[in-house]
Design an enzyme around this catalytic site. Sequence first.
Site, mmCIF file in Angstrom:
data_model
loop_
_atom_site.group_PDB
_atom_site.id
_atom_site.type_symbol
_atom_site.label_atom_id
_atom_site.label_comp_id
_atom_site.label_asym_id
_atom_site.label_seq_id
_atom_site.Cartn_x
_atom_site.Cartn_y
_atom_site.Cartn_z
ATOM 1 N N ARG A 137 -63.907 -39.021 12.783
ATOM 2 C CA ARG A 137 -62.923 -40.106 12.684
ATOM 3 C C ARG A 137 -62.986 -40.769 11.311
ATOM 4 N NH1 ARG A 137 -60.674 -41.373 17.849
ATOM 5 N NH2 ARG A 137 -62.117 -41.133 19.589
ATOM 6 N N GLY A 181 -57.966 -43.897 18.017
ATOM 7 C CA GLY A 181 -57.534 -43.131 16.854
ATOM 8 C C GLY A 181 -56.734 -43.909 15.831
ATOM 9 N N ASP A 186 -60.464 -37.456 16.141
ATOM 10 C CA ASP A 186 -61.813 -36.956 16.370
ATOM 11 C C ASP A 186 -61.853 -35.588 17.028
ATOM 12 O OD1 ASP A 186 -60.886 -37.909 18.982
ATOM 13 O OD2 ASP A 186 -62.951 -37.623 19.629
ATOM 14 N N ASP A 228 -48.619 -35.908 20.006
ATOM 15 C CA ASP A 228 -48.878 -34.494 20.283
ATOM 16 C C ASP A 228 -47.843 -34.038 21.308
ATOM 17 O OD1 ASP A 228 -50.186 -32.079 20.667
ATOM 18 O OD2 ASP A 228 -52.165 -32.971 20.530
ATOM 19 N N LYS A 279 -46.772 -33.627 15.855
ATOM 20 C CA LYS A 279 -46.781 -32.165 16.008
ATOM 21 C C LYS A 279 -45.522 -31.758 16.750
ATOM 22 C CE LYS A 279 -51.742 -31.169 16.441
ATOM 23 N NZ LYS A 279 -52.784 -30.805 17.439
ATOM 24 N N VAL A 331 -56.450 -30.802 14.402
ATOM 25 C CA VAL A 331 -56.701 -31.603 13.207
ATOM 26 C C VAL A 331 -57.652 -32.763 13.503
ATOM 27 C CG1 VAL A 331 -54.544 -31.042 12.015
ATOM 28 C CG2 VAL A 331 -54.594 -32.952 13.605
HETATM 29 C C1 PRP Z 1 -54.481 -39.364 20.975
HETATM 30 C C2 PRP Z 1 -53.512 -40.187 20.162
HETATM 31 C C3 PRP Z 1 -52.463 -40.568 21.154
HETATM 32 C C4 PRP Z 1 -52.451 -39.402 22.100
HETATM 33 C C5 PRP Z 1 -51.284 -38.534 21.767
HETATM 34 O O1 PRP Z 1 -55.398 -40.206 21.578
HETATM 35 O O2 PRP Z 1 -54.126 -41.303 19.579
HETATM 36 O O3 PRP Z 1 -52.776 -41.759 21.819
HETATM 37 O O4 PRP Z 1 -53.669 -38.673 21.926
HETATM 38 O O5 PRP Z 1 -51.241 -37.424 22.610
HETATM 39 P P1 PRP Z 1 -49.936 -37.042 23.444
HETATM 40 O O6 PRP Z 1 -48.762 -37.148 22.521
HETATM 41 O O7 PRP Z 1 -50.192 -35.605 23.858
HETATM 42 O O8 PRP Z 1 -49.832 -37.939 24.621
HETATM 43 P P2 PRP Z 1 -56.689 -39.676 22.361
HETATM 44 O O9 PRP Z 1 -56.358 -39.527 23.814
HETATM 45 O O10 PRP Z 1 -57.221 -38.453 21.669
HETATM 46 O O11 PRP Z 1 -57.689 -40.885 22.250
HETATM 47 P P3 PRP Z 1 -58.362 -41.542 20.919
HETATM 48 O O12 PRP Z 1 -57.251 -42.236 20.168
HETATM 49 O O13 PRP Z 1 -59.376 -42.502 21.447
HETATM 50 O O14 PRP Z 1 -58.973 -40.426 20.106
#
Ligand code: PRP
Length: 183
Positions: free
Chosen positions: A169, A48, A163, A107, A135, A157
């Site tokens: 993305r 991401g 994604d 998150d 968030k 979002v």
């Molecule tokens: C998302 C984001 C963080 C994580 C945050 O990655 O990039 O690494 O989630 O979430 P948290 O605060 O609840 O731990 P994701 O696992 O969706 O992988 P990606 O970046 O490959 O989409």
Amino acid sequence: MEPADIQGDLTEVLLSEADIRVRIAELCREIEHDYAGRGLLLVGVLRGAVMVMADLSRELRRDVEMDWMAVSSYGAGTQSSGVVRILKDLDTDLTGRDVLIVEDIIDSGLTLSWLRENLQSRGAASVEICTLLRKPDAAKVEVDVRYVGFDIPNAFVVGYGLDYAERYRNLRAVGILAPSVYS
Ligand code: PRP
């Protein structure tokens, strides 16, 4: 792509491409000031953070190094459990380094809380976090984040690296995904 290219898939555009560009520039001025006279290693968390890393690093008016990690959170379903597995580790020795983790979103905070401790334990001089989005209403653990682009509502979002099932993305903006897409 632009929001207009996926009409109907978003209920709202939260942040336009211009909003993001302006805020990233502001964060870069802070980072330049805070790290003046020190080397800086940016650590991006795949996948991401690719867009934030690309724009933030190019906006910085100073030299930086960049490295990447890929991590996966174990957990039932879509909820993060806080147990993190390293899928791709850094190539860089962190001993004595000033590290800035670059993320797209915080998150629950579980991933970043774990990652910061992990990088700190490798002997880094400092480990700070820069995230474009946060968030606050979803936080399960408090994470001390030095640089936050935007606090956003606890909605689904997508865009600018974020994604849904690997889609969206490459959207230039950040928007709220319409429930019709995922229900
Ligand atoms: C998302 C984001 C963080 C994580 C945050 O990655 O990039 O690494 O989630 O979430 P948290 O605060 O609840 O731990 P994701 O696992 O969706 O992988 P990606 O970046 O490959 O989409």
